[in-house]
Design a protein around this motif. Structure first.
Motif, short mmCIF file in Angstrom:
data_model
loop_
_atom_site.label_atom_id
_atom_site.label_comp_id
_atom_site.label_asym_id
_atom_site.label_seq_id
_atom_site.Cartn_x
_atom_site.Cartn_y
_atom_site.Cartn_z
N THR A 13 -87.15 36.06 96.48
CA THR A 13 -87.55 34.69 96.20
C THR A 13 -87.79 34.45 94.71
O THR A 13 -87.47 33.38 94.18
CB THR A 13 -88.83 34.35 96.99
N LEU A 14 -88.36 35.43 94.04
CA LEU A 14 -88.71 35.23 92.62
C LEU A 14 -87.72 35.89 91.67
O LEU A 14 -87.87 35.80 90.45
CB LEU A 14 -90.12 35.79 92.36
N ALA A 18 -94.31 33.31 89.36
CA ALA A 18 -94.11 32.28 90.37
C ALA A 18 -94.71 30.94 89.92
O ALA A 18 -95.89 30.86 89.58
CB ALA A 18 -94.75 32.71 91.69
N GLU A 19 -93.88 29.91 89.88
CA GLU A 19 -94.38 28.55 89.66
C GLU A 19 -94.94 28.05 91.00
O GLU A 19 -94.73 28.69 92.04
CB GLU A 19 -93.22 27.63 89.24
N LEU A 32 -93.98 25.69 92.94
CA LEU A 32 -92.93 25.47 93.93
C LEU A 32 -92.40 26.81 94.48
O LEU A 32 -92.06 26.92 95.66
CB LEU A 32 -91.78 24.67 93.30
N ASP A 33 -92.35 27.82 93.59
CA ASP A 33 -91.90 29.14 94.04
C ASP A 33 -92.86 29.70 95.09
O ASP A 33 -92.45 30.38 96.04
CB ASP A 33 -91.86 30.14 92.87
N ILE A 44 -94.49 28.09 97.26
CA ILE A 44 -94.18 27.46 98.57
C ILE A 44 -93.01 28.19 99.22
O ILE A 44 -93.01 28.45 100.43
CB ILE A 44 -93.89 25.95 98.39
N SER A 45 -92.03 28.56 98.40
CA SER A 45 -90.88 29.32 98.94
C SER A 45 -91.33 30.67 99.46
O SER A 45 -90.88 31.13 100.52
CB SER A 45 -89.83 29.55 97.85
N GLN A 86 -83.43 25.72 101.84
CA GLN A 86 -84.16 24.59 101.25
C GLN A 86 -83.23 23.42 100.93
O GLN A 86 -83.59 22.53 100.15
CB GLN A 86 -84.88 25.07 99.98
N PHE A 108 -89.90 21.79 102.41
CA PHE A 108 -88.96 21.12 101.52
C PHE A 108 -88.32 19.89 102.18
O PHE A 108 -87.26 19.43 101.75
CB PHE A 108 -87.89 22.12 101.05
#
Lengths: 94, 439
Positions: free
Chosen positions: A25-26, A45-46, A48-49, A51-52, B72, B162
């Motif tokens: 993911t990252l 990780a931002e 939004l990251d 959340i992923s 997403q 998303f």
């Protein structure tokens, strides 16, 4: 901070699965995903990251994270510990 | 001074697959993708039409979208990105990876700010809306439902965080730009069945007048939901093909026994447009030239085409005049050709009044069905390829034409220099693109 218990992690294979999620993911290297690494500061990780990452944890471990749970996820060890606890609770319930 | 605009690359996602050569060979062979609608849809309603054109699995590449990214993105965006990558590849434009973490590229066919993205979609991410809505209402209830009902309810296990960026209609254009680092104008056109045509038309105009040098333009639609709700929406107003035996041949535009269109699961087309000068400088070979675009509105009915077709005729006269072309010189018409009773009647009447009787006519919807917001873009691609190759695909189910016009019942090889693609839409929107063969 929660203490990372490598014995439990190895037994349950949780750590390696958490590391896989974070790497994919990252886009970070496996060697950077150590228990004390902060998911935001060290792994980049931002918001939004994150959340992923949570979505991947939920899919991979069939677990649901509340906002409170997410707020407590600072390090890799926190994520491992939380998932282990969730999985253990589910085993007891079953 | 107007600049010459050419098409140099095409990427497709269609019921005939996502490879342009395979698609066009299937068109020429008159293949039929129509099959029975999913069995489970019958649990929820009775339908007048019982066929659709499903999409084969789209071969998304990992260098286009990672597995995480794919989760997403609504299929409208995924198919747009896939078609965009295939289009730039066909145009000889190589993407360069610039951000490993977010997996994004740049393209250098022109400076990023001199490059634009213009996409059309009739609805946007309706599949995502349907999934998220199903999760929202069914997940708290499912366990309390009787076992026989539980087995009939389908919803995603987790609410997709998303949902909003997946469902918004502008997502396709935005995602293509993000993926390829395109920072010029980024626009979404949503005029139902004419969306893809409008997107290409406005990209053509932006390049022609000098706003930009290169554009990625097209359309995308994805109309599947687990319960058949979207299908039912079109079926309820009797726009879908029905009542013919065998039912898989019920989609028959311009035939006296037509009854509606073949519902398509979806599709996408992205075309690379650029100035002829830019293409020549890059060594790119043009597929066809775009020489005109026009649009009008019937301003009469939200669903029914205006019976006299007067606003379509006015639009066509203005479009051909601006392109400095006599409509009598048009060799090939890729008709809107839905196969609905009134639409074909009006279009045949307009064609008989506007064009030379020798102009060859087909409808790509006679083959792949109606992909709504993608249809105009797919049909513009077919028009361009027909001009390049001289092959005009047939309409295999056309047996008794509704007018004495030069319909291509079978695939025909003919020297064609000027082609036009019509798109008419719910809302009364009318559009047309005029293309010329590049010698």
């Amino acid at each position: 901070m929660l203490q990372y218990n490598s014995e439990i992690a190895n037994d349950n294979d949780v750590f390696s699965r958490v590391r896989d999620v974070l790497c994919e993911t990252l886009n970070v290297k496996p060697e950077d995903v150590v228990p004390d690494a902060a998911i935001k500061e060290d792994l980049g990780a931002e918001s939004l990251d994150l959340i992923s990452v949570i979505a991947e944890f939920e899919d991979k471990f069939d677990a649901a994270f509340s906002d409170e749970d997410i707020a407590k996820l600072v390090t890799v060890a926190d994520a491992v510990k939380f998932i282990q606890t969730t999985l253990a609770a589910r085993t007891v319930a079953q | 001074m107007k600049r010459r605009v050419v098409i140099t690359g095409i990427g497709l996602v269609t019921p005939f697959g996502s490879d342009v050569d395979t698609f066009i060979k299937s068109c020429h062979a008159g293949e039929n993708p129509a099959v029975a609608i999913p069995e489970e849809w019958h649990r929820y309603a009775d339908y007048t039409s019982t066929i659709w054109a499903p999409l084969p699995e789209v071969p998304y590449q990992i260098d286009e979208m990672t597995r995480i990214e794919q989760k997403q993105l609504d299929p409208v965006s995924k198919n747009s990105i896939h078609a965009a990558f295939r289009a730039i590849e066909a145009a000889g434009i190589k993407p360069t990876l610039v951000d490993e973490k977010y997996h994004t590229y740049v393209i250098d066919a022109a400076p990023p700010h001199r490059t634009g993205v213009f996409m059309g979609t009739g609805i946007g991410g309706v599949n995502t809306i349907a999934d998220s809505y199903a999760h929202q209402i069914l997940s708290p209830l499912s366990e309390s439902l009787p076992a026989n009902v539980q087995s009939n309810v389908t919803f995603p296990k987790r609410f997709n965080a998303f949902t909003v960026p997946m469902l918004m209609p502008n997502a396709a254009a935005a995602n293509v730009a993000i993926k390829l680092g395109v920072t010029g104008p980024n626009l979404t056109f949503s005029i139902a069945c004419a969306s893809g045509t409008a997107a290409i038309g406005h990209c053509f105009r932006a390049i022609e007048r000098g706003d930009i040098d290169v554009g990625l333009a097209g359309g995308s639609e994805y109309l599947f939901d687990a319960y058949g709700t979207i299908f039912r929406g079109f079926d309820a107003v009797k726009t879908l093909a029905h009542g013919f035996a065998p039912i898989t041949k019920a989609h028959r535009p311009f035939d006296q026994e037509r009854s509606g269109f073949l519902f398509s699961q979806g599709g996408a087309a992205v075309l690379v447009l650029e100035t002829a000068k830019n293409a020549a400088a890059r060594g790119a070979k043009p597929i066809a030239q775009i020489i005109g675009y026009g649009e009008s509105c019937d301003a009469k009915s939200i669903m029914m085409i205006e019976r006299t077709g007067k606003e379509i005729q006015r639009m066509l006269r203005d479009t051909f005049a601006a392109a400095n072309v006599n409509p009598q010189d048009v060799d090939y018409i890729n008709a809107h050709g839905t196969g609905t009773v009134l639409n074909d009647e009006v279009e045949a009447s307009v064609i008989s009044k506007m064009y030379n009787r020798r102009a060859l006519i087909n409808s790509t919807k006679a083959l792949v069905g109606h992909t709504i917001g993608a249809s105009g873009a797919i049909e513009a691609a077919v028009t361009a390829l027909s001009l390049r190759d001289g092959w005009v695909h047939g309409m295999p189910h056309l047996q008794r034409p509704i007018a004495e016009l030069n319909f291509a019942a079978s695939t025909t090889l003919q020297n064609i220099n000027i082609g036009v693609s019509h798109s008419f839409a719910f809302g009364g929107h009318n559009t047309a693109l005029v293309l010329r063969r590049v010698s």
